[in-house]
Design an enzyme around this catalytic site. Structure first.
Site, PDB file in Angstrom:
ATOM      1  N   LYS A   1     -62.997  30.942 118.010  1.00 23.93           N
ATOM      2  CA  LYS A   1     -63.155  31.348 119.418  1.00 23.93           C
ATOM      3  C   LYS A   1     -62.093  32.377 119.815  1.00 23.93           C
ATOM      4  O   LYS A   1     -62.406  33.397 120.424  1.00 23.93           O
ATOM      5  CB  LYS A   1     -63.065  30.120 120.359  1.00 23.93           C
TER       6      LYS A   1
ATOM      7  N   ARG B   1     -48.721  26.512 114.728  1.00 25.36           N
ATOM      8  CA  ARG B   1     -48.781  25.584 115.865  1.00 25.36           C
ATOM      9  C   ARG B   1     -48.492  24.140 115.445  1.00 25.36           C
ATOM     10  O   ARG B   1     -48.925  23.706 114.391  1.00 25.36           O
ATOM     11  CB  ARG B   1     -50.170  25.657 116.512  1.00 25.36           C
TER      12      ARG B   1
ATOM     13  N   ARG C   1     -58.398  16.229 117.077  1.00 22.95           N
ATOM     14  CA  ARG C   1     -59.053  17.258 117.908  1.00 22.95           C
ATOM     15  C   ARG C   1     -60.550  17.344 117.623  1.00 22.95           C
ATOM     16  O   ARG C   1     -61.354  17.533 118.539  1.00 22.95           O
ATOM     17  CB  ARG C   1     -58.381  18.614 117.684  1.00 22.95           C
TER      18      ARG C   1
ATOM     19  N   ARG D   1     -53.882  28.493 109.782  1.00 27.80           N
ATOM     20  CA  ARG D   1     -53.764  29.432 110.911  1.00 27.80           C
ATOM     21  C   ARG D   1     -52.297  29.774 111.178  1.00 27.80           C
ATOM     22  O   ARG D   1     -51.432  28.909 111.200  1.00 27.80           O
ATOM     23  CB  ARG D   1     -54.381  28.834 112.167  1.00 27.80           C
TER      24      ARG D   1
ATOM     25  N   ARG E   1     -64.077  21.736 128.548  1.00 28.01           N
ATOM     26  CA  ARG E   1     -64.117  20.919 127.346  1.00 28.01           C
ATOM     27  C   ARG E   1     -64.616  19.509 127.660  1.00 28.01           C
ATOM     28  O   ARG E   1     -64.665  18.679 126.767  1.00 28.01           O
ATOM     29  CB  ARG E   1     -62.703  20.794 126.790  1.00 28.01           C
TER      30      ARG E   1
HETATM   31  P1  ADP Z   1     -60.237  28.697 117.660  1.00 33.50           P
HETATM   32  O1  ADP Z   1     -59.718  29.589 118.759  1.00 33.50           O
HETATM   33  O2  ADP Z   1     -61.706  28.415 117.791  1.00 33.50           O
HETATM   34  O3  ADP Z   1     -59.418  27.456 117.473  1.00 33.50           O
HETATM   35  P2  ADP Z   1     -59.239  30.789 115.816  1.00 33.50           P
HETATM   36  O4  ADP Z   1     -59.885  32.057 116.262  1.00 33.50           O
HETATM   37  O5  ADP Z   1     -57.806  30.590 116.148  1.00 33.50           O
HETATM   38  O6  ADP Z   1     -60.123  29.509 116.297  1.00 33.50           O
HETATM   39  O7  ADP Z   1     -59.454  30.675 114.233  1.00 33.50           O
HETATM   40  C1  ADP Z   1     -58.930  29.570 113.478  1.00 33.50           C
HETATM   41  C2  ADP Z   1     -58.460  30.072 112.113  1.00 33.50           C
HETATM   42  O8  ADP Z   1     -59.605  30.471 111.335  1.00 33.50           O
HETATM   43  C3  ADP Z   1     -57.534  31.280 112.179  1.00 33.50           C
HETATM   44  O9  ADP Z   1     -56.559  31.157 111.164  1.00 33.50           O
HETATM   45  C4  ADP Z   1     -58.472  32.470 111.912  1.00 33.50           C
HETATM   46  O10 ADP Z   1     -57.785  33.543 111.253  1.00 33.50           O
HETATM   47  C5  ADP Z   1     -59.507  31.852 110.989  1.00 33.50           C
HETATM   48  N1  ADP Z   1     -60.846  32.425 111.171  1.00 33.50           N
HETATM   49  C6  ADP Z   1     -61.400  32.900 112.323  1.00 33.50           C
HETATM   50  N2  ADP Z   1     -62.663  33.353 112.101  1.00 33.50           N
HETATM   51  C7  ADP Z   1     -62.910  33.123 110.764  1.00 33.50           C
HETATM   52  C8  ADP Z   1     -64.046  33.384 109.921  1.00 33.50           C
HETATM   53  N3  ADP Z   1     -65.176  33.935 110.409  1.00 33.50           N
HETATM   54  N4  ADP Z   1     -63.944  33.023 108.613  1.00 33.50           N
HETATM   55  C9  ADP Z   1     -62.802  32.454 108.140  1.00 33.50           C
HETATM   56  N5  ADP Z   1     -61.702  32.207 108.879  1.00 33.50           N
HETATM   57  C10 ADP Z   1     -61.751  32.538 110.182  1.00 33.50           C
HETATM   58  P1  ADP Z   2     -58.296  24.972 119.528  1.00 29.28           P
HETATM   59  O1  ADP Z   2     -59.441  25.733 120.058  1.00 29.28           O
HETATM   60  O2  ADP Z   2     -57.683  25.567 118.316  1.00 29.28           O
HETATM   61  O3  ADP Z   2     -58.610  23.506 119.362  1.00 29.28           O
HETATM   62  P2  ADP Z   2     -56.755  25.389 122.028  1.00 29.28           P
HETATM   63  O4  ADP Z   2     -55.677  26.375 121.867  1.00 29.28           O
HETATM   64  O5  ADP Z   2     -57.969  25.769 122.778  1.00 29.28           O
HETATM   65  O6  ADP Z   2     -57.098  24.887 120.561  1.00 29.28           O
HETATM   66  O7  ADP Z   2     -56.192  24.052 122.691  1.00 29.28           O
HETATM   67  C1  ADP Z   2     -55.014  23.435 122.233  1.00 29.28           C
HETATM   68  C2  ADP Z   2     -54.792  22.142 122.988  1.00 29.28           C
HETATM   69  O8  ADP Z   2     -54.585  22.417 124.384  1.00 29.28           O
HETATM   70  C3  ADP Z   2     -55.929  21.130 122.949  1.00 29.28           C
HETATM   71  O9  ADP Z   2     -55.934  20.316 121.786  1.00 29.28           O
HETATM   72  C4  ADP Z   2     -55.651  20.322 124.220  1.00 29.28           C
HETATM   73  O10 ADP Z   2     -54.571  19.408 124.038  1.00 29.28           O
HETATM   74  C5  ADP Z   2     -55.167  21.409 125.197  1.00 29.28           C
HETATM   75  N1  ADP Z   2     -56.303  21.997 125.936  1.00 29.28           N
HETATM   76  C6  ADP Z   2     -56.721  23.288 125.906  1.00 29.28           C
HETATM   77  N2  ADP Z   2     -57.773  23.474 126.708  1.00 29.28           N
HETATM   78  C7  ADP Z   2     -58.051  22.269 127.275  1.00 29.28           C
HETATM   79  C8  ADP Z   2     -59.049  21.799 128.177  1.00 29.28           C
HETATM   80  N3  ADP Z   2     -59.993  22.616 128.676  1.00 29.28           N
HETATM   81  N4  ADP Z   2     -59.013  20.489 128.521  1.00 29.28           N
HETATM   82  C9  ADP Z   2     -58.079  19.645 128.053  1.00 29.28           C
HETATM   83  N5  ADP Z   2     -57.125  20.021 127.176  1.00 29.28           N
HETATM   84  C10 ADP Z   2     -57.109  21.319 126.778  1.00 29.28           C
END
Ligand code: ADP
Ligand code: ADP
Length: 209
Positions: free
Chosen positions: A13, A155, A166, A127, A88
């Site tokens: 995302k 992170r 998660r 990541r 979420r």
């Molecule tokens: P989210 O915001 O949904 O948690 P991220 O964009 O931070 O996800 O991506 C999570 C990890 O996966 C990062 O290390 C990113 O570089 C990697 N990643 C993102 N898109 C892809 C893809 N299409 N294929 C493989 N790895 C990816």
């Molecule tokens: P990812 O997409 O990689 O799971 P985010 O960076 O979106 O991670 O979120 C990291 C953390 O921040 C979540 O695991 C949660 O603890 C908190 N968080 C983020 N967005 C929300 C939300 N909309 N509601 C509740 N907690 C949230």
């Protein structure tokens, strides 16, 4: 345009949002990034959110909704926004709808970025992000340039254990948003597996761009 990205942790995302907002010229609003900034700044909100985040649990709706409402009331969000990681939970989605409706606005598209669970842990534990530019890398799938190695951030919640919590939270609390937005007629599904550039092309298509 008002767009929401939904998907499991590590679906891509954040990576995709950065590309899409660049093209659409709308703000990228990530509640995860906002919470991490609050933790770093040591604000009361950050102190409260920190424990939930570290263990991989969702921050309570009341705190999250209040923070998001303030953010979308900022002037730059008037012309649209991309929400990454919010809503979420169903109460968060209801609160978002109500806040927008009060201003005669609505969400145009909700994009569900689909990635199977078995690919998620590897994406999460590898990541790394650059705190100076916000750019997201992956040690294997998108390796950072060696000269950045010293400043990259891993992170605290990107461990296998927190990732599993998660994923559980995603399936129990966030997945109900899929039928919720389907019934509103705004849900579009995008396959999040494959090269990031190919995923971007799919997303642009789903947005009708
Ligand atoms: P989210 O915001 O949904 O948690 P991220 O964009 O931070 O996800 O991506 C999570 C990890 O996966 C990062 O290390 C990113 O570089 C990697 N990643 C993102 N898109 C892809 C893809 N299409 N294929 C493989 N790895 C990816
Ligand atoms: P990812 O997409 O990689 O799971 P985010 O960076 O979106 O991670 O979120 C990291 C953390 O921040 C979540 O695991 C949660 O603890 C908190 N968080 C983020 N967005 C929300 C939300 N909309 N509601 C509740 N907690 C949230």
């Amino acid at each position: 345009m008002r767009v929401v990205f939904i998907g499991p942790p590590g679906a891509g995302k954040g990576t995709q949002a950065a590309r899409i907002v660049d093209r659409l010229q709308i703000p990228h609003i990530s509640t995860g990034d906002m919470f991490r900034a609050a933790v770093k700044a040591g604000t009361p909100l950050g102190k409260e959110a920190d424990g939930y985040m570290k263990s991989g649990k969702l921050v309570p709706d009341s705190l999250t909704i209040a923070m998001l409402r303030e953010r979308i009331a900022e002037p730059d969000a008037k012309r649209g926004f991309l929400l990454d990681g919010f809503p979420r939970t169903v109460p968060q989605a209801d609160a978002l709808d109500a806040a927008l409706r009060a201003d005669d606005m609505k969400i145009d598209v909700v994009l569900l970025v689909e990635v199977p669970d078995e690919l998620i842990v590897a994406r999460i534990v590898g990541r790394r992000s650059d705190p100076d530019t916000g750019r997201i890398y992956h040690l294997t799938f998108d390796p950072p340039p060696p000269e950045l190695a010293g400043r990259l951030v891993h992170r605290k919640d990107d461990t296998e254990e927190a990732c599993r919590t998660r994923l559980g939270a995603y399936h129990s609390q966030t997945a109900p948003l899929v039928p919720y937005y389907e019934s509103h007629g705004v849900l579009r599904r995008v396959d999040g597996v494959g090269e990031p550039a190919d995923v971007t092309t799919r997303i642009m298509g789903a947005l009708g761009l």
